[in-house]
Scaffold this active site. Structure first.
Site, PDB file in Angstrom:
ATOM      1  N   ARG A 180      -9.905 108.337 -75.985  1.00 53.51           N
ATOM      2  CA  ARG A 180     -10.533 107.656 -77.132  1.00 53.51           C
ATOM      3  C   ARG A 180     -11.724 106.809 -76.675  1.00 53.51           C
ATOM      4  O   ARG A 180     -12.724 106.694 -77.383  1.00 53.51           O
ATOM      5  CB  ARG A 180      -9.502 106.804 -77.860  1.00 53.51           C
ATOM      6  CG  ARG A 180      -8.509 107.677 -78.610  1.00 53.51           C
ATOM      7  CD  ARG A 180      -7.427 106.886 -79.265  1.00 53.51           C
ATOM      8  NE  ARG A 180      -7.965 105.910 -80.206  1.00 53.51           N
ATOM      9  CZ  ARG A 180      -7.283 104.837 -80.595  1.00 53.51           C
ATOM     10  NH1 ARG A 180      -6.075 104.604 -80.104  1.00 53.51           N
ATOM     11  NH2 ARG A 180      -7.792 103.991 -81.464  1.00 53.51           N
TER      12      ARG A 180
ATOM     13  N   VAL B 229     -10.888  98.969 -83.154  1.00 54.91           N
ATOM     14  CA  VAL B 229     -10.862  98.528 -81.746  1.00 54.91           C
ATOM     15  C   VAL B 229     -12.165  98.929 -81.040  1.00 54.91           C
ATOM     16  O   VAL B 229     -12.310  98.714 -79.839  1.00 54.91           O
ATOM     17  CB  VAL B 229      -9.627  99.127 -81.016  1.00 54.91           C
ATOM     18  CG1 VAL B 229      -8.344  98.521 -81.584  1.00 54.91           C
ATOM     19  CG2 VAL B 229      -9.586 100.646 -81.102  1.00 54.91           C
TER      20      VAL B 229
ATOM     21  N   GLN C  42      -9.918  95.992 -88.350  1.00 59.66           N
ATOM     22  CA  GLN C  42      -8.736  96.604 -87.712  1.00 59.66           C
ATOM     23  C   GLN C  42      -9.194  97.503 -86.569  1.00 59.66           C
ATOM     24  O   GLN C  42      -8.369  98.011 -85.821  1.00 59.66           O
ATOM     25  CB  GLN C  42      -7.963  97.446 -88.729  1.00 59.66           C
ATOM     26  CG  GLN C  42      -7.469  96.662 -89.943  1.00 59.66           C
ATOM     27  CD  GLN C  42      -6.895  97.597 -90.984  1.00 59.66           C
ATOM     28  OE1 GLN C  42      -5.744  98.056 -90.870  1.00 59.66           O
ATOM     29  NE2 GLN C  42      -7.671  97.906 -91.997  1.00 59.66           N
TER      30      GLN C  42
ATOM     31  N   HIS D 181      -6.812  93.929 -84.061  1.00 56.43           N
ATOM     32  CA  HIS D 181      -6.030  94.824 -83.212  1.00 56.43           C
ATOM     33  C   HIS D 181      -6.593  94.977 -81.813  1.00 56.43           C
ATOM     34  O   HIS D 181      -6.280  95.935 -81.113  1.00 56.43           O
ATOM     35  CB  HIS D 181      -5.931  96.199 -83.883  1.00 56.43           C
ATOM     36  CG  HIS D 181      -5.241  96.156 -85.213  1.00 56.43           C
ATOM     37  ND1 HIS D 181      -5.447  97.092 -86.201  1.00 56.43           N
ATOM     38  CD2 HIS D 181      -4.356  95.263 -85.730  1.00 56.43           C
ATOM     39  CE1 HIS D 181      -4.712  96.796 -87.265  1.00 56.43           C
ATOM     40  NE2 HIS D 181      -4.051  95.691 -87.009  1.00 56.43           N
TER      41      HIS D 181
HETATM   42  C1  BV8 Z   1       3.473  93.762 -86.536  1.00 55.16           C
HETATM   43  C2  BV8 Z   1      -4.656  99.365 -82.266  1.00 55.16           C
HETATM   44  C3  BV8 Z   1       5.348  92.469 -86.402  1.00 55.16           C
HETATM   45  C4  BV8 Z   1      -4.069 100.457 -81.445  1.00 55.16           C
HETATM   46  C5  BV8 Z   1      -3.505  99.507 -84.416  1.00 55.16           C
HETATM   47  C6  BV8 Z   1       6.988  98.668 -92.916  1.00 55.16           C
HETATM   48  C7  BV8 Z   1       6.337  97.810 -93.789  1.00 55.16           C
HETATM   49  C8  BV8 Z   1       5.409  96.895 -93.324  1.00 55.16           C
HETATM   50  C9  BV8 Z   1       5.104  96.830 -91.967  1.00 55.16           C
HETATM   51  C10 BV8 Z   1       5.753  97.687 -91.127  1.00 55.16           C
HETATM   52  C11 BV8 Z   1       6.687  98.589 -91.580  1.00 55.16           C
HETATM   53  N1  BV8 Z   1       7.143  99.301 -90.502  1.00 55.16           N
HETATM   54  C12 BV8 Z   1       6.510  98.847 -89.386  1.00 55.16           C
HETATM   55  C13 BV8 Z   1       5.690  97.866 -89.764  1.00 55.16           C
HETATM   56  C14 BV8 Z   1       4.822  97.095 -88.908  1.00 55.16           C
HETATM   57  C15 BV8 Z   1       3.612  97.916 -88.472  1.00 55.16           C
HETATM   58  C16 BV8 Z   1       3.005  98.721 -89.579  1.00 55.16           C
HETATM   59  O1  BV8 Z   1       2.259  98.217 -90.395  1.00 55.16           O
HETATM   60  N2  BV8 Z   1       3.342 100.017 -89.608  1.00 55.16           N
HETATM   61  C17 BV8 Z   1       2.787 100.879 -90.638  1.00 55.16           C
HETATM   62  C18 BV8 Z   1       2.504 102.241 -90.050  1.00 55.16           C
HETATM   63  C19 BV8 Z   1       3.777 100.926 -91.800  1.00 55.16           C
HETATM   64  N3  BV8 Z   1       2.645  96.935 -88.055  1.00 55.16           N
HETATM   65  C20 BV8 Z   1       2.697  96.495 -86.795  1.00 55.16           C
HETATM   66  O2  BV8 Z   1       3.489  96.892 -85.972  1.00 55.16           O
HETATM   67  C21 BV8 Z   1       1.732  95.365 -86.477  1.00 55.16           C
HETATM   68  N4  BV8 Z   1       2.494  94.333 -85.862  1.00 55.16           N
HETATM   69  O3  BV8 Z   1       3.738  93.995 -87.675  1.00 55.16           O
HETATM   70  O4  BV8 Z   1       4.151  92.916 -85.779  1.00 55.16           O
HETATM   71  C22 BV8 Z   1       6.024  91.642 -85.446  1.00 55.16           C
HETATM   72  C23 BV8 Z   1       6.412  90.393 -85.875  1.00 55.16           C
HETATM   73  C24 BV8 Z   1       7.078  89.595 -84.999  1.00 55.16           C
HETATM   74  C25 BV8 Z   1       7.328  90.042 -83.700  1.00 55.16           C
HETATM   75  C26 BV8 Z   1       6.917  91.295 -83.285  1.00 55.16           C
HETATM   76  C27 BV8 Z   1       6.257  92.118 -84.162  1.00 55.16           C
HETATM   77  C28 BV8 Z   1       0.674  95.840 -85.495  1.00 55.16           C
HETATM   78  C29 BV8 Z   1      -0.196  96.846 -86.174  1.00 55.16           C
HETATM   79  C30 BV8 Z   1      -1.393  97.158 -85.261  1.00 55.16           C
HETATM   80  C31 BV8 Z   1      -1.260  98.554 -84.713  1.00 55.16           C
HETATM   81  N5  BV8 Z   1      -2.465  98.877 -83.937  1.00 55.16           N
HETATM   82  N6  BV8 Z   1      -4.607  99.742 -83.678  1.00 55.16           N
HETATM   83  C32 BV8 Z   1      -4.978 101.654 -81.404  1.00 55.16           C
HETATM   84  O5  BV8 Z   1      -6.015 101.693 -82.098  1.00 55.16           O
HETATM   85  O6  BV8 Z   1      -4.632 102.575 -80.651  1.00 55.16           O
HETATM   86  S1  BV8 Z   1      -3.507 100.019 -86.026  1.00 55.16           S
HETATM   87  C33 BV8 Z   1      -4.371 101.482 -86.087  1.00 55.16           C
HETATM   88  O7  BV8 Z   1      -4.000 102.131 -87.276  1.00 55.16           O
HETATM   89  C34 BV8 Z   1      -5.857 101.324 -86.225  1.00 55.16           C
HETATM   90  O8  BV8 Z   1      -6.377 100.275 -85.498  1.00 55.16           O
HETATM   91  C35 BV8 Z   1      -6.050 101.100 -87.680  1.00 55.16           C
HETATM   92  O9  BV8 Z   1      -6.095  99.735 -87.949  1.00 55.16           O
HETATM   93  C36 BV8 Z   1      -4.803 101.630 -88.278  1.00 55.16           C
HETATM   94  C37 BV8 Z   1      -5.121 102.727 -89.251  1.00 55.16           C
HETATM   95  O10 BV8 Z   1      -5.501 102.068 -90.378  1.00 55.16           O
HETATM   96  P1  BV8 Z   1      -6.970 102.254 -90.982  1.00 55.16           P
HETATM   97  O11 BV8 Z   1      -7.942 101.455 -90.209  1.00 55.16           O
HETATM   98  O12 BV8 Z   1      -6.839 101.996 -92.419  1.00 55.16           O
HETATM   99  O13 BV8 Z   1      -7.335 103.749 -90.723  1.00 55.16           O
HETATM  100  P2  BV8 Z   1      -6.716 104.992 -91.449  1.00 55.16           P
HETATM  101  O14 BV8 Z   1      -6.978 106.151 -90.578  1.00 55.16           O
HETATM  102  O15 BV8 Z   1      -5.325 104.680 -91.861  1.00 55.16           O
HETATM  103  O16 BV8 Z   1      -7.564 105.129 -92.807  1.00 55.16           O
HETATM  104  C38 BV8 Z   1      -8.937 105.395 -92.722  1.00 55.16           C
HETATM  105  C39 BV8 Z   1      -9.463 105.162 -94.130  1.00 55.16           C
HETATM  106  O17 BV8 Z   1     -10.864 105.385 -94.101  1.00 55.16           O
HETATM  107  C40 BV8 Z   1      -8.876 106.143 -95.139  1.00 55.16           C
HETATM  108  O18 BV8 Z   1      -8.516 105.438 -96.309  1.00 55.16           O
HETATM  109  C41 BV8 Z   1     -10.041 107.084 -95.439  1.00 55.16           C
HETATM  110  O19 BV8 Z   1     -10.043 107.529 -96.779  1.00 55.16           O
HETATM  111  C42 BV8 Z   1     -11.227 106.176 -95.204  1.00 55.16           C
HETATM  112  N7  BV8 Z   1     -12.471 106.847 -94.830  1.00 55.16           N
HETATM  113  C43 BV8 Z   1     -12.640 108.046 -94.218  1.00 55.16           C
HETATM  114  N8  BV8 Z   1     -13.961 108.275 -94.046  1.00 55.16           N
HETATM  115  C44 BV8 Z   1     -14.623 107.205 -94.548  1.00 55.16           C
HETATM  116  C45 BV8 Z   1     -13.688 106.291 -95.045  1.00 55.16           C
HETATM  117  N9  BV8 Z   1     -14.035 105.123 -95.604  1.00 55.16           N
HETATM  118  C46 BV8 Z   1     -15.347 104.852 -95.695  1.00 55.16           C
HETATM  119  N10 BV8 Z   1     -16.316 105.670 -95.242  1.00 55.16           N
HETATM  120  C47 BV8 Z   1     -15.988 106.855 -94.661  1.00 55.16           C
HETATM  121  N11 BV8 Z   1     -16.958 107.669 -94.204  1.00 55.16           N
END
Ligand code: BV8
Ligand code: ZN
Length: 255
Positions: free
Chosen positions: A73, A106, A104, A122
């Site tokens: 990456r 990196v 969000q 993140h």
């Molecule tokens: C934590 C770094 C707690 C790494 C990343 C159930 C409910 C709620 C929460 C949870 C749950 N189960 C688990 C959890 C917690 C979990 C979570 O949220 N899981 C999800 C999957 C449900 N969260 C965590 O674990 C977080 N920590 O909660 O800690 C805790 C508390 C106490 C003690 C210990 C722990 C940590 C989350 C961080 C993870 N790391 N990144 C790496 O990059 O390798 S997140 C990673 O995925 C990315 O960084 C990014 O942020 C994320 C994806 O999200 P998006 O950025 O939205 O990207 P995505 O691909 O999803 O969407 C892209 C969008 O762009 C789409 O909508 C698309 O339509 C649009 N798009 C496409 N093209 C365009 C466009 N928009 C505009 N223009 C375009 N051209």
């Protein structure tokens, strides 16, 4: 297709804003050639789900696999250039004098576009740290100065011998304290949040627009597809950020 009327309506909301802010996700970097998290991985990575690689467990179980995933990456991020969406946000900051961007992502494309108030929820993929943070949080390490065989998986910390890892937040890990508190300070005072390129799935980032709204902020989403957050938006500009953001900026300048 987003009409000029929709752009003008969003511009009108922006004109009334005194303290705008932005939340960005992987979508803003898509037009710079960096696949989003939701995009299928290609080649040898196609068999993996990123959220299964971006975890402490995966790194403990197979450090080289996770390290190679990040090396792949980083190779994509290095040559990437800011796109018109990033550049428009940097121009908007100059226009307002301040435009905090809670991201969000990196990658460092907001920085390279010229934005100066960036909150990385993140972490940053270009940075590495001791997995034990043995010299304090974070114990950043310049791996290029270590002169080790990159193909052999992660190097070890020169201070304590623990494995070195990318300085990003994995699933199941808490967000950096300063980034979180800086983001909360922005969310509690903003009167308008641009929510750009995020699926609204990953927490706690996904809750931030809702928190801002609870504090009275207007929400404008820019995304070619509906997201988890679209139902909460005051306006949804259905399109790519690289195309929509310059139109929004042009409409603002016309006033
Ligand atoms: C934590 C770094 C707690 C790494 C990343 C159930 C409910 C709620 C929460 C949870 C749950 N189960 C688990 C959890 C917690 C979990 C979570 O949220 N899981 C999800 C999957 C449900 N969260 C965590 O674990 C977080 N920590 O909660 O800690 C805790 C508390 C106490 C003690 C210990 C722990 C940590 C989350 C961080 C993870 N790391 N990144 C790496 O990059 O390798 S997140 C990673 O995925 C990315 O960084 C990014 O942020 C994320 C994806 O999200 P998006 O950025 O939205 O990207 P995505 O691909 O999803 O969407 C892209 C969008 O762009 C789409 O909508 C698309 O339509 C649009 N798009 C496409 N093209 C365009 C466009 N928009 C505009 N223009 C375009 N051209
Ligand atoms: Zn160490």
């Amino acid at each position: 297709m987003v009409t000029d009327v929709q752009i003008e309506q969003a511009a009108a909301l922006l004109r009334t804003s005194r303290r705008p802010c932005v939340l960005t996700g992987a979508g803003v970097s898509k037009e710079s050639g960096i696949p989003t998290f939701r995009d299928a991985l290609e080649g040898l990575w196609a068999q993996y789900d990123p959220s299964e690689l971006a975890t402490p467990t995966a790194f403990e179980r197979n450090p080289k696999l996770v390290w190679d995933f990040y090396e792949m990456r980083r190779e994509r991020v290095r040559p990437a250039q800011p796109n018109p969406g990033h550049l428009a946000l940097a121009t908007l900051e100059k226009r307002y004098g301040a435009l905090p961007i809670i991201t969000q992502n990196v990658d460092d494309l907001h920085e390279r576009a010229g934005s100066t108030q960036i909150i990385h929820l993140h972490g940053l993929i270009a940075r590495d740290r001791c997995s034990r943070n043995c010299q304090g949080d974070p114990t950043l390490i310049d791996v290029d100065a270590l002169g080790w065989d990159r193909s052999a998986g992660p190097p070890v910390c020169p201070h304590c011998g623990a494995l070195i890892r990318p300085d990003v937040v994995w699933f199941g890990e808490i967000l950096p304290e300063k980034a979180l508190s800086d983001a909360i300070a922005v969310i509690e005072t903003t009167d308008l949040m641009l929510v750009i390129g995020t699926s609204g799935v990953v927490h706690p980032a996904a809750r931030m627009p809702l928190e801002a709204k609870r504090h009275g902020a207007k929400l404008i989403e820019i995304n070619p597809f509906r997201s988890e957050l679209t139902p909460h938006m005051d306006a949804w500009l259905e399109g790519a950020s690289g195309a929509i953001m310059p139109r929004l900026l042009a409409a603002l300048e016309q006033a």
